[in-house]
Design a protein around this motif. Structure first.
Motif, PDB file in Angstrom:
ATOM      1  N   ALA A   1       0.854  -1.201   0.000  1.00  0.00           N
ATOM      2  CA  ALA A   1       0.000   0.000   0.000  1.00  0.00           C
ATOM      3  C   ALA A   1       0.885   1.245   0.000  1.00  0.00           C
ATOM      4  CB  ALA A   1      -0.899   0.004   1.235  1.00  0.00           C
ATOM      5  N   GLY A   2       0.292   2.377  -0.361  1.00  0.00           N
ATOM      6  CA  GLY A   2       0.995   3.650  -0.280  1.00  0.00           C
ATOM      7  C   GLY A   2       1.692   4.037  -1.576  1.00  0.00           C
ATOM      8  N   PRO A   3       2.230   5.251  -1.616  1.00  0.00           N
ATOM      9  CA  PRO A   3       2.724   5.849  -2.858  1.00  0.00           C
ATOM     10  C   PRO A   3       3.858   5.088  -3.532  1.00  0.00           C
ATOM     11  CG  PRO A   3       3.390   7.161  -0.948  1.00  0.00           C
ATOM     12  CD  PRO A   3       2.400   6.153  -0.462  1.00  0.00           C
ATOM     13  N   ASP A   4       4.832   4.596  -2.798  1.00  0.00           N
ATOM     14  CA  ASP A   4       5.977   3.963  -3.466  1.00  0.00           C
ATOM     15  C   ASP A   4       5.577   2.662  -4.154  1.00  0.00           C
ATOM     16  OD1 ASP A   4       7.459   5.484  -0.892  1.00  0.00           O
ATOM     17  OD2 ASP A   4       8.396   5.662  -2.872  1.00  0.00           O
ATOM     18  N   GLU A   5       4.675   1.897  -3.520  1.00  0.00           N
ATOM     19  CA  GLU A   5       4.185   0.665  -4.176  1.00  0.00           C
ATOM     20  C   GLU A   5       3.256   1.025  -5.333  1.00  0.00           C
ATOM     21  OE1 GLU A   5       6.296  -1.985  -1.667  1.00  0.00           O
ATOM     22  OE2 GLU A   5       5.367  -2.117  -3.656  1.00  0.00           O
ATOM     23  N   LEU A   6       2.395   2.029  -5.116  1.00  0.00           N
ATOM     24  CA  LEU A   6       1.435   2.405  -6.174  1.00  0.00           C
ATOM     25  C   LEU A   6       2.164   2.898  -7.420  1.00  0.00           C
ATOM     26  CD1 LEU A   6      -1.581   3.023  -6.961  1.00  0.00           C
ATOM     27  CD2 LEU A   6      -1.165   5.337  -6.103  1.00  0.00           C
ATOM     28  N   ILE A   7       3.157   3.752  -7.222  1.00  0.00           N
ATOM     29  CA  ILE A   7       3.848   4.366  -8.368  1.00  0.00           C
ATOM     30  C   ILE A   7       4.764   3.366  -9.076  1.00  0.00           C
ATOM     31  CG2 ILE A   7       5.455   6.242  -9.030  1.00  0.00           C
ATOM     32  CD1 ILE A   7       2.746   7.258  -8.137  1.00  0.00           C
ATOM     33  N   THR A   8       5.172   2.318  -8.395  1.00  0.00           N
ATOM     34  CA  THR A   8       6.039   1.307  -9.054  1.00  0.00           C
ATOM     35  C   THR A   8       5.236   0.073  -9.467  1.00  0.00           C
ATOM     36  OG1 THR A   8       6.646   0.397  -6.890  1.00  0.00           O
ATOM     37  CG2 THR A   8       8.132   2.057  -7.855  1.00  0.00           C
ATOM     38  N   TYR A   9       3.925   0.217  -9.642  1.00  0.00           N
ATOM     39  CA  TYR A   9       3.080  -0.837 -10.220  1.00  0.00           C
ATOM     40  C   TYR A   9       3.720  -1.228 -11.554  1.00  0.00           C
ATOM     41  CZ  TYR A   9      -1.494  -2.817 -11.830  1.00  0.00           C
ATOM     42  OH  TYR A   9      -2.531  -3.617 -12.261  1.00  0.00           O
ATOM     43  N   HIS A  10       3.771  -2.504 -11.874  1.00  0.00           N
ATOM     44  CA  HIS A  10       4.577  -2.875 -13.033  1.00  0.00           C
ATOM     45  C   HIS A  10       4.047  -2.288 -14.332  1.00  0.00           C
ATOM     46  CE1 HIS A  10       1.871  -6.093 -14.406  1.00  0.00           C
ATOM     47  NE2 HIS A  10       1.899  -6.655 -13.224  1.00  0.00           N
TER      48      HIS A  10
ATOM     49  N   HIS B   1     -13.331  -7.629 -12.403  1.00  0.00           N
ATOM     50  CA  HIS B   1     -12.551  -7.769 -11.174  1.00  0.00           C
ATOM     51  C   HIS B   1     -11.469  -6.697 -11.280  1.00  0.00           C
ATOM     52  CE1 HIS B   1     -10.189 -10.362 -14.001  1.00  0.00           C
ATOM     53  NE2 HIS B   1      -9.224  -9.624 -13.501  1.00  0.00           N
ATOM     54  N   SER B   2     -10.792  -6.383 -10.173  1.00  0.00           N
ATOM     55  CA  SER B   2      -9.827  -5.274 -10.271  1.00  0.00           C
ATOM     56  C   SER B   2      -8.414  -5.762 -10.577  1.00  0.00           C
ATOM     57  CB  SER B   2      -9.787  -4.493  -8.951  1.00  0.00           C
ATOM     58  OG  SER B   2      -9.107  -5.255  -7.955  1.00  0.00           O
ATOM     59  N   ASP B   3      -8.062  -6.957 -10.138  1.00  0.00           N
ATOM     60  CA  ASP B   3      -6.674  -7.447 -10.276  1.00  0.00           C
ATOM     61  C   ASP B   3      -5.701  -6.550  -9.497  1.00  0.00           C
ATOM     62  OD1 ASP B   3      -4.847  -8.761 -13.160  1.00  0.00           O
ATOM     63  OD2 ASP B   3      -4.891  -9.313 -11.070  1.00  0.00           O
ATOM     64  N   ALA B   4      -6.236  -5.811  -8.533  1.00  0.00           N
ATOM     65  CA  ALA B   4      -5.403  -4.860  -7.777  1.00  0.00           C
ATOM     66  C   ALA B   4      -4.264  -5.595  -7.074  1.00  0.00           C
ATOM     67  CB  ALA B   4      -6.251  -4.129  -6.739  1.00  0.00           C
ATOM     68  N   ARG B   5      -3.098  -4.962  -7.086  1.00  0.00           N
ATOM     69  CA  ARG B   5      -1.914  -5.500  -6.394  1.00  0.00           C
ATOM     70  C   ARG B   5      -1.580  -4.644  -5.195  1.00  0.00           C
ATOM     71  NH1 ARG B   5       1.719  -8.688  -8.268  1.00  0.00           N
ATOM     72  NH2 ARG B   5       1.052  -9.995  -9.996  1.00  0.00           N
ATOM     73  N   ILE B   6      -1.912  -3.366  -5.289  1.00  0.00           N
ATOM     74  CA  ILE B   6      -1.632  -2.406  -4.234  1.00  0.00           C
ATOM     75  C   ILE B   6      -2.974  -1.888  -3.710  1.00  0.00           C
ATOM     76  CG2 ILE B   6      -0.591  -0.156  -3.723  1.00  0.00           C
ATOM     77  CD1 ILE B   6       0.723  -1.979  -6.699  1.00  0.00           C
TER      78      ILE B   6
END
Ligand code: HDL
Ligand code: ZN
Length: 409
Positions: A36-45, A351-356
């Motif tokens: 969660a949070g900005p660093d994980e969100l912004i580095t989504y593959h 579905h979202s397939d969300a990772r973060i």
């Protein structure tokens, strides 16, 4: 008395809490699995791949090997500060998330976003995201053989009920006999040979872990050349182990077909691509296993209409979601329209397939922004055809298709 269909559809989505049946999300109690949070969100593959397109070729590998926070700073600079307008779906998603959190998406750096995230506990951040996203529950992607995840299930942990289990089978079945040592390490006496001992031990693994996870379904991702029947090891194990256990336990077998893994390994988790699958294989699977509910999501846009037709031929096929490279408005609109026209409400549109965790704040608003007009069009056609439509009719349908409903139970 005719109803205002557009308003009724909007009310139906607003009053329904989504059940998101495929994500890679985990609760804060699962430590490093919780992203969660900005660093994980912004580095989504997805964003790393788009950043790699903007870097000099000589810098791509180095960028993809950076620590997450440094990588996030590069992505932010390349895609949001110094670049052109952030109008790709993944870029737009970040802007939607920051807007939902009351942050300035045109900030020069991530300090404001990092401050907001650091000032909140993981539990409070989780509550905030679920509240703002309108999501009630998410189905995880659980792999007991994953060295980071397995110990949590072996040792026990406090599972947030908003997170439900799914047994993911890629690491246990694919590229046999690679999984042998990992399965033996947790007590399943499989052998290198695909013999009755191995089949029996894998069936025991499936039964044990569907139980431990209270799995809503079993899932596996498969390549475009997956054949059934076949003496290919994965196909053999699906036939000897997965389909019989799905039948006996009365839980769906989800197949996610068409992924070609690591076509460009330099991009790491962004290095996968896709290919078209011959759905004659799905016809044979559905025909051979009529008591199994096959949740199907297929990665190639070119296969979507044929999937709908195949689902008309076999009631035990339930298409779900606009997966991965299909999760873009122009394609979501097309796929949802043909599904409703050919299958009515007997599908799971998204579905979202969300990772973060933060991604729940955009993936559903973006999807519903595209999907709702399809439903407005269909319900308007229904009302104009003379059906005395009510708001409750629409609410009931949305609750079924976006609620994990009886399609999974
Ligand atoms: O195999 C999968 O479940 C895919 O969704 C992959 O995780 C993929 O990397 C992805 O995140 N797609 O959105
Ligand atoms: Zn996924």
């Amino acid at each position: 008395m005719a109803i205002n269909v557009e308003q009724a559809v909007e009310n139906a989505f607003k009053s329904h809490k989504i059940v998101d049946i495929h994500t890679h999300l985990y609760p804060a109690s699962m430590g490093p699995m919780y992203l969660a949070g900005p660093d994980e969100l912004i580095t989504y593959h997805y964003l790393k791949a788009e950043t790699s397109r903007n870097l000099p070729l000589s810098e791509v590998e180095g960028f993809n090997n950076l620590p997450t926070d440094q990588q996030a700073d590069v992505v932010w600079k390349m895609l949001f500060v110094g670049g052109t307008s952030p109008i790709s779906e993944a870029q737009l998603g970040v802007v939607t998330v920051m807007n939902a959190l009351g942050l300035n998406p045109r900030a020069d750096d991530l300090s404001e976003f990092r401050q907001l995230h650091n000032d909140m506990s993981a539990e409070d951040y989780t509550d905030l995201v679920f509240e703002k996203s309108g999501v009630a529950k998410v189905y995880m992607t659980n792999d007991p053989l994953d060295p980071s995840e397995g110990p949590f299930w072996q040792n026990g942990f406090d599972l947030d009920p908003r997170f439900q289990g799914v047994l993911r089978l890629d690491s246990a079945l694919m590229n046999w006999p690679e999984p042998v040592d990992k399965l033996k390490a947790i007590g399943y006496e499989v052998e290198t040979a695909l013999n009755e001992t191995t089949f029996r031990e894998i069936r025991r693994y499936l039964n044990d872990w569907c139980g431990k996870l209270d799995a809503r379904y079993m899932a596996i991702s498969l390549p475009p050349d997956f054949e059934y029947p076949s003496d290919d090891t994965t196909s053999t194990l699906m036939k000897e182990c997965v389909y019989p256990i799905a039948r006996d336990r009365r839980i769906p077998s989800a197949m996610m077909v068409g992924v070609t893994r690591q076509v460009n390994p330099i991009l790491k988790d962004g290095g996968d691509s896709l290919g078209s699958w011959d759905l004659r294989n799905l016809e044979r699977i559905a025909r051979d296993w009529p008591e199994v509910n096959f949740l199907m999501t297929i990665l190639s846009r070119e296969d979507q209409h044929e999937l709908c037709v195949t689902a008309r031929k076999f009631p035990n096929i339930t298409p779900f979601g606009c997966w991965w490279f299909l999760n873009n408005p122009s394609i979501i609109q097309e796929i949802t329209s043909e599904r409703i026209e050919l299958l009515g409400t007997s599908c799971v549109p998204q579905h979202s397939d969300a990772r973060i965790l933060d991604q729940l704040l955009y993936k559903w608003t973006h999807s519903i922004r595209t999907i709702a007009p399809v439903f407005v069009s269909k319900y308007s056609d229904l009302q104009n055809a003379g059906w005395p439509l009510t708001e409750q009719d629409i609410k009931n349908d949305i609750a079924l298709m976006f609620g994990g409903g009886n399609l999974l139970d």
